[in-house]
Design a protein around this motif. Structure first.
Motif, mmCIF file in Angstrom:
data_model
loop_
_atom_site.group_PDB
_atom_site.id
_atom_site.type_symbol
_atom_site.label_atom_id
_atom_site.label_comp_id
_atom_site.label_asym_id
_atom_site.label_seq_id
_atom_site.Cartn_x
_atom_site.Cartn_y
_atom_site.Cartn_z
ATOM 1 N N VAL A 7 49.960 -19.288 24.226
ATOM 2 C CA VAL A 7 51.089 -19.991 24.853
ATOM 3 C C VAL A 7 50.694 -21.410 25.242
ATOM 4 N N ASP A 8 51.380 -22.374 24.627
ATOM 5 C CA ASP A 8 51.207 -23.778 24.962
ATOM 6 C C ASP A 8 52.416 -24.195 25.815
ATOM 7 N N MET A 9 52.475 -25.440 26.246
ATOM 8 C CA MET A 9 53.549 -25.836 27.160
ATOM 9 C C MET A 9 54.542 -26.837 26.577
ATOM 10 N N GLU A 10 54.104 -27.665 25.635
ATOM 11 C CA GLU A 10 54.971 -28.754 25.173
ATOM 12 C C GLU A 10 56.219 -28.246 24.447
ATOM 13 N N GLY A 11 56.156 -27.064 23.895
ATOM 14 C CA GLY A 11 57.284 -26.527 23.140
ATOM 15 C C GLY A 11 58.160 -25.566 23.930
ATOM 16 N N SER A 90 39.043 -21.695 21.753
ATOM 17 C CA SER A 90 40.070 -22.500 22.405
ATOM 18 C C SER A 90 41.403 -21.771 22.575
ATOM 19 N N MET A 91 42.440 -22.228 21.870
ATOM 20 C CA MET A 91 43.789 -21.709 22.075
ATOM 21 C C MET A 91 43.962 -20.281 21.557
ATOM 22 N N VAL A 92 43.036 -19.817 20.717
ATOM 23 C CA VAL A 92 43.119 -18.441 20.213
ATOM 24 C C VAL A 92 41.838 -17.661 20.543
ATOM 25 N N TYR A 107 54.658 -23.996 21.227
ATOM 26 C CA TYR A 107 53.851 -24.887 20.392
ATOM 27 C C TYR A 107 54.635 -26.167 20.042
ATOM 28 N N HIS A 108 53.938 -27.125 19.426
ATOM 29 C CA HIS A 108 54.522 -28.447 19.155
ATOM 30 C C HIS A 108 53.992 -28.972 17.825
ATOM 31 N N ALA A 109 54.631 -30.019 17.329
ATOM 32 C CA ALA A 109 54.259 -30.602 16.036
ATOM 33 C C ALA A 109 52.943 -31.376 16.135
ATOM 34 N N ASP A 119 54.262 -34.795 20.273
ATOM 35 C CA ASP A 119 53.423 -34.531 19.095
ATOM 36 C C ASP A 119 51.976 -34.907 19.394
ATOM 37 N N HIS A 120 51.055 -34.011 19.100
ATOM 38 C CA HIS A 120 49.617 -34.300 19.203
ATOM 39 C C HIS A 120 48.854 -33.158 18.544
ATOM 40 N N THR A 121 47.561 -33.394 18.305
ATOM 41 C CA THR A 121 46.729 -32.340 17.737
ATOM 42 C C THR A 121 45.507 -32.182 18.633
ATOM 43 N N GLY A 137 48.254 -29.359 12.128
ATOM 44 C CA GLY A 137 48.420 -29.480 13.571
ATOM 45 C C GLY A 137 47.802 -28.263 14.232
ATOM 46 N N GLU A 138 48.181 -28.042 15.469
ATOM 47 C CA GLU A 138 47.610 -26.896 16.181
ATOM 48 C C GLU A 138 48.042 -25.576 15.548
ATOM 49 N N VAL A 139 49.270 -25.528 15.040
ATOM 50 C CA VAL A 139 49.723 -24.310 14.363
ATOM 51 C C VAL A 139 48.784 -23.963 13.212
HETATM 52 ZN ZN LIG Z 1 49.068 -28.243 22.273
#
Ligand SMILES: [Zn+2]
Length: 274
Positions: A7-11, A90-92, A107-109, A119-121, A137-139
């Motif tokens: 779970v990220d926050m920007e999306g 990290s995120m996973v 998530y975000h682009a 947008d960021h990576t 990207g992060e995805v």
């Molecule tokens: Zn992120």
């Protein structure tokens, strides 16, 4: 069925500006606290969708910034929570634990996407990351790490740009839930949080009702990381085996995606040091 949720926050629905996602700036504390509640509620919607689809174990990874955003005592009791850092994956982090599917919520682009909310990576020090020549990207970065453990991504949620990026990279079989229309990097037209939660819940239930293929990257794996400034590339190239390919770009190649991912983590972290 065991389900992993990053779970990220920007999306998250209702979040449009970076100030709302910043845990470090006291001036934005009230806005940030609201975002934490919205983030926790979308995590719960995903957990409930997973349980409705037959999940027997759910692990939630807090994956934003300092990775201590989700409000633990508001999180659904069926889920375990991974929080804090640093973490190698990290995120996973923990995705090696034998999961049947992964879900990426909020998530975000990737960095450099036009008309995409925040947008960021991973960091604003990076202009672009290419894996075997393809911008990720992060995805993509996290989906490939999950895929290296045989875990497929079943669903992502975020803005329209995230959905477009995900379908282009991971394919149409991945459920992409749109909770807001981007109006720019720091503006969005969002559905109500309650509507976003219903879309996520129903999307997760649908996505987990059928199989998905893990997303994998062919070996050898080359990360090309284009930094914002030459100074950052000078620090990143200190990673053993890394090579400078131009002023702002450092490359690293390894047969094993996980080792290349570790090098990427080390490169952007070193780039932060002056
Ligand atoms: Zn992120």
């Amino acid at each position: 069925m065991r389900v992993y949720i990053s779970v990220d926050m920007e999306g998250i629905a209702g979040v449009a500006h970076e100030d709302q996602t910043d845990p470090t700036e006291p001036r934005h504390a009230a806005e940030y606290a609201r975002s934490c509640r919205l983030m926790t509620a979308e995590a719960n919607a995903a957990i409930e969708g997973a349980l409705a689809a037959g999940a027997t174990a759910v692990t939630v990874s807090d994956s934003h910034w300092l990775m201590r955003n989700i409000i633990a005592d508001e999180l659904h009791e069926a889920a375990e929570l991974i929080s804090g850092g640093p973490r190698v994956h990290s995120m996973v982090e923990g995705i090696d634990g034998g999961f049947d599917a992964a879900l990426f919520i909020g998530y975000h682009a990737r960095a450099g996407t036009a008309n995409a909310v925040i947008d960021h990576t991973y960091t604003d020090r990076v202009h672009e990351v290419r894996v075997n020549g393809v911008p990720f990207g992060e995805v993509g970065l996290n989906a490939a790490l999950a895929g290296s453990f045989g875990v497929p991504v079943a669903l992502v949620s975020g803005d329209r740009a995230l959905a477009t990026e995900t379908r282009a990279l991971l394919g149409e079989q991945v459920e992409a839930v749109v909770v807001k229309e981007p109006l720019g990097r720091h503006a969005a037209r969002s559905v109500a949080p309650a509507v976003a939660r219903r879309r996520i819940h129903d999307g997760v239930k649908r996505a987990l009702s059928h199989g998905h293929a893990p997303f994998t990257v062919a070996s050898p794996v080359t990360f090309s990381v284009e930094f914002a400034r030459t100074r950052m590339a000078e620090m990143a190239v200190l990673v053993p085996g890394a090579r400078r390919v131009d002023g702002r770009t450092v490359e690293y190649t390894h047969d094993d995606y996980r080792e290349a991912f570790r090098a990427w983590r080390a490169m952007y972290s070193l780039a932060a040091t002056e």
